[in-house]
Design a protein around this motif. Structure first.
Motif, mmCIF file in Angstrom:
data_model
loop_
_atom_site.group_PDB
_atom_site.id
_atom_site.type_symbol
_atom_site.label_atom_id
_atom_site.label_comp_id
_atom_site.label_asym_id
_atom_site.label_seq_id
_atom_site.Cartn_x
_atom_site.Cartn_y
_atom_site.Cartn_z
ATOM 1 N N ALA A 37 0.861 -1.183 0.000
ATOM 2 C CA ALA A 37 0.000 0.000 0.000
ATOM 3 C C ALA A 37 0.895 1.229 0.000
ATOM 4 C CB ALA A 37 -0.898 0.001 1.230
ATOM 5 N N ARG A 38 0.574 2.184 -0.836
ATOM 6 C CA ARG A 38 1.348 3.417 -0.905
ATOM 7 C C ARG A 38 0.410 4.605 -0.739
ATOM 8 N NH1 ARG A 38 3.707 0.011 -4.643
ATOM 9 N NH2 ARG A 38 5.933 -0.313 -4.315
ATOM 10 N N THR A 39 0.749 5.479 0.198
ATOM 11 C CA THR A 39 -0.027 6.695 0.391
ATOM 12 C C THR A 39 0.906 7.884 0.484
ATOM 13 O OG1 THR A 39 -0.021 6.522 2.799
ATOM 14 C CG2 THR A 39 -1.876 5.493 1.646
ATOM 15 N N HIS A 40 0.339 9.029 0.225
ATOM 16 C CA HIS A 40 1.041 10.303 0.409
ATOM 17 C C HIS A 40 0.183 11.125 1.361
ATOM 18 C CE1 HIS A 40 3.423 13.842 -0.496
ATOM 19 N NE2 HIS A 40 2.274 14.502 -0.516
ATOM 20 N N THR A 41 0.779 11.572 2.459
ATOM 21 C CA THR A 41 0.054 12.348 3.453
ATOM 22 C C THR A 41 0.766 13.680 3.661
ATOM 23 O OG1 THR A 41 -0.686 10.338 4.552
ATOM 24 C CG2 THR A 41 -0.781 12.362 5.840
ATOM 25 N N GLY A 42 0.001 14.723 3.743
ATOM 26 C CA GLY A 42 0.537 16.047 4.032
ATOM 27 C C GLY A 42 -0.368 16.755 5.021
ATOM 28 N N GLY A 43 0.222 17.522 5.902
ATOM 29 C CA GLY A 43 -0.554 18.307 6.856
ATOM 30 C C GLY A 43 -0.880 17.588 8.145
ATOM 31 N N GLY A 44 -0.614 16.296 8.203
ATOM 32 C CA GLY A 44 -0.831 15.545 9.438
ATOM 33 C C GLY A 44 -2.284 15.514 9.862
ATOM 34 N N ARG A 45 -2.481 15.204 11.134
ATOM 35 C CA ARG A 45 -3.837 15.039 11.652
ATOM 36 C C ARG A 45 -4.535 16.367 11.909
ATOM 37 N NH1 ARG A 45 -4.922 11.863 16.058
ATOM 38 N NH2 ARG A 45 -3.165 10.506 15.786
ATOM 39 N N GLN A 46 -3.839 17.470 11.875
ATOM 40 C CA GLN A 46 -4.460 18.754 12.198
ATOM 41 C C GLN A 46 -5.343 19.285 11.074
ATOM 42 O OE1 GLN A 46 -4.521 19.950 15.240
ATOM 43 N NE2 GLN A 46 -3.310 18.148 15.734
ATOM 44 N N ASP A 47 -4.863 19.262 9.887
ATOM 45 C CA ASP A 47 -5.637 19.741 8.742
ATOM 46 C C ASP A 47 -5.011 19.170 7.485
ATOM 47 O OD1 ASP A 47 -7.502 21.122 7.233
ATOM 48 O OD2 ASP A 47 -6.310 22.942 7.144
ATOM 49 N N GLY A 48 -4.850 17.873 7.482
ATOM 50 C CA GLY A 48 -4.109 17.246 6.401
ATOM 51 C C GLY A 48 -4.977 16.504 5.411
ATOM 52 N N MET A 49 -4.282 15.746 4.592
ATOM 53 C CA MET A 49 -4.927 14.904 3.599
ATOM 54 C C MET A 49 -4.050 13.694 3.381
ATOM 55 S SD MET A 49 -2.531 15.233 1.090
ATOM 56 C CE MET A 49 -3.244 14.460 -0.300
ATOM 57 N N SER A 50 -4.678 12.625 2.941
ATOM 58 C CA SER A 50 -3.939 11.414 2.617
ATOM 59 C C SER A 50 -4.553 10.808 1.369
ATOM 60 C CB SER A 50 -3.997 10.422 3.787
ATOM 61 O OG SER A 50 -3.097 9.360 3.583
ATOM 62 N N ARG A 51 -3.688 10.451 0.419
ATOM 63 C CA ARG A 51 -4.128 9.890 -0.850
ATOM 64 C C ARG A 51 -3.317 8.642 -1.155
ATOM 65 N NH1 ARG A 51 -3.655 14.854 -3.038
ATOM 66 N NH2 ARG A 51 -5.693 15.756 -2.778
ATOM 67 N N SER A 52 -4.013 7.618 -1.648
ATOM 68 C CA SER A 52 -3.296 6.417 -2.069
ATOM 69 C C SER A 52 -2.754 6.611 -3.484
ATOM 70 C CB SER A 52 -4.209 5.190 -2.008
ATOM 71 O OG SER A 52 -5.294 5.342 -2.897
ATOM 72 N N SER A 53 -1.730 5.844 -3.808
ATOM 73 C CA SER A 53 -1.100 5.977 -5.123
ATOM 74 C C SER A 53 -2.054 5.613 -6.257
ATOM 75 C CB SER A 53 0.157 5.109 -5.203
ATOM 76 O OG SER A 53 -0.171 3.744 -4.985
ATOM 77 N N ASP A 54 -3.046 4.764 -5.990
ATOM 78 C CA ASP A 54 -4.009 4.388 -7.032
ATOM 79 C C ASP A 54 -5.236 5.298 -7.059
ATOM 80 O OD1 ASP A 54 -5.460 3.569 -4.826
ATOM 81 O OD2 ASP A 54 -5.449 1.441 -5.360
ATOM 82 N N GLY A 55 -5.313 6.270 -6.134
ATOM 83 C CA GLY A 55 -6.414 7.218 -6.095
ATOM 84 C C GLY A 55 -7.696 6.699 -5.451
ATOM 85 N N LEU A 89 -7.990 14.893 6.683
ATOM 86 C CA LEU A 89 -7.674 14.517 8.051
ATOM 87 C C LEU A 89 -7.951 15.663 8.998
ATOM 88 C CD1 LEU A 89 -4.248 12.774 7.326
ATOM 89 C CD2 LEU A 89 -6.464 11.665 7.666
ATOM 90 N N SER A 90 -8.423 15.335 10.177
ATOM 91 C CA SER A 90 -8.621 16.325 11.227
ATOM 92 C C SER A 90 -8.458 15.622 12.571
ATOM 93 C CB SER A 90 -9.993 16.993 11.100
ATOM 94 O OG SER A 90 -11.030 16.056 11.164
ATOM 95 N N PRO A 91 -8.229 16.392 13.628
ATOM 96 C CA PRO A 91 -7.989 15.789 14.935
ATOM 97 C C PRO A 91 -9.221 15.036 15.460
ATOM 98 C CG PRO A 91 -7.482 18.140 14.969
ATOM 99 C CD PRO A 91 -8.143 17.841 13.661
ATOM 100 N N PRO A 92 -9.002 13.980 16.243
ATOM 101 C CA PRO A 92 -10.129 13.260 16.839
ATOM 102 C C PRO A 92 -10.981 14.202 17.690
ATOM 103 C CG PRO A 92 -8.061 12.110 17.270
ATOM 104 C CD PRO A 92 -7.716 13.423 16.651
ATOM 105 N N GLY A 93 -12.281 14.132 17.495
ATOM 106 C CA GLY A 93 -13.190 14.939 18.294
ATOM 107 C C GLY A 93 -13.212 16.409 17.927
ATOM 108 N N GLY A 94 -12.435 16.797 16.936
ATOM 109 C CA GLY A 94 -12.359 18.195 16.545
ATOM 110 C C GLY A 94 -13.496 18.580 15.610
ATOM 111 N N ALA A 95 -13.520 19.835 15.254
ATOM 112 C CA ALA A 95 -14.574 20.355 14.396
ATOM 113 C C ALA A 95 -14.263 20.174 12.910
ATOM 114 C CB ALA A 95 -14.790 21.844 14.698
#
Length: 139
Positions: A11-29, A35-41
């Motif tokens: 499995a290959r993913t690219h993640t940027g921004g971490g859990r605070q305000d990020g995104m994660s995408r797999s290589s196959d799309g 992404l956002s923090p647990p319990g956050g808005a």
């Protein structure tokens, strides 16, 4: 890992921004999540939810293999409710997990054997063994 081990998938993913305000995408799309923090808005999911989903799906696959060995078909309504706790203890983060397994219609002893074998063979269960507290319950 032995030299005889056969690579089945990577499995290959690219993640940027971490859990605070990020995104994660797999290589196959096929995976593309905010992404956002647990319990956050925030509007995204969090790593703990992704881990719970991945582990429970893998665990169900391990149960299927254990059932097939016994020439048993898992109930169509089998399900796993996974709970992953994010803990903070004396400044250090850790995880704790509960897998609540439902195998309606199966003899309780047979179901317990399937769940126990799955917990021994599931790659996620093996990865966390001895590293985090895990409770596996048959509901």
């Amino acid at each position: 890992m032995t030299q005889a081990a056969k690579l089945l998938y990577t499995a290959r993913t690219h993640t940027g921004g971490g859990r605070q305000d990020g995104m994660s995408r797999s290589s196959d799309g096929r995976l593309d999540v905010r992404l956002s923090p647990p319990g956050g808005a925030g509007i995204g999911t969090n790593p703990e939810q992704l881990f719970a989903a991945g582990w429970s799906a893998c665990f169900e696959g391990a149960m299927e293999i254990a059932a097939r060995k016994r020439k048993i078909t898992l109930p169509r309504k089998c399900a796993i409710d996974a709970e992953i706790d994010l803990l903070l203890d004396e400044g250090a983060y850790s995880l704790r997990a509960r897998l609540n397994v439902s195998l309606p219609g199966l003899d309780r002893e047979v179901a317990r054997d399937i769940v126990d074998e799955a917990h021994q063979t599931c790659p996620y269960s093996k990865a966390v063994r001895g590293n985090i507290d895990v409770a596996v319950a048959l509901t």
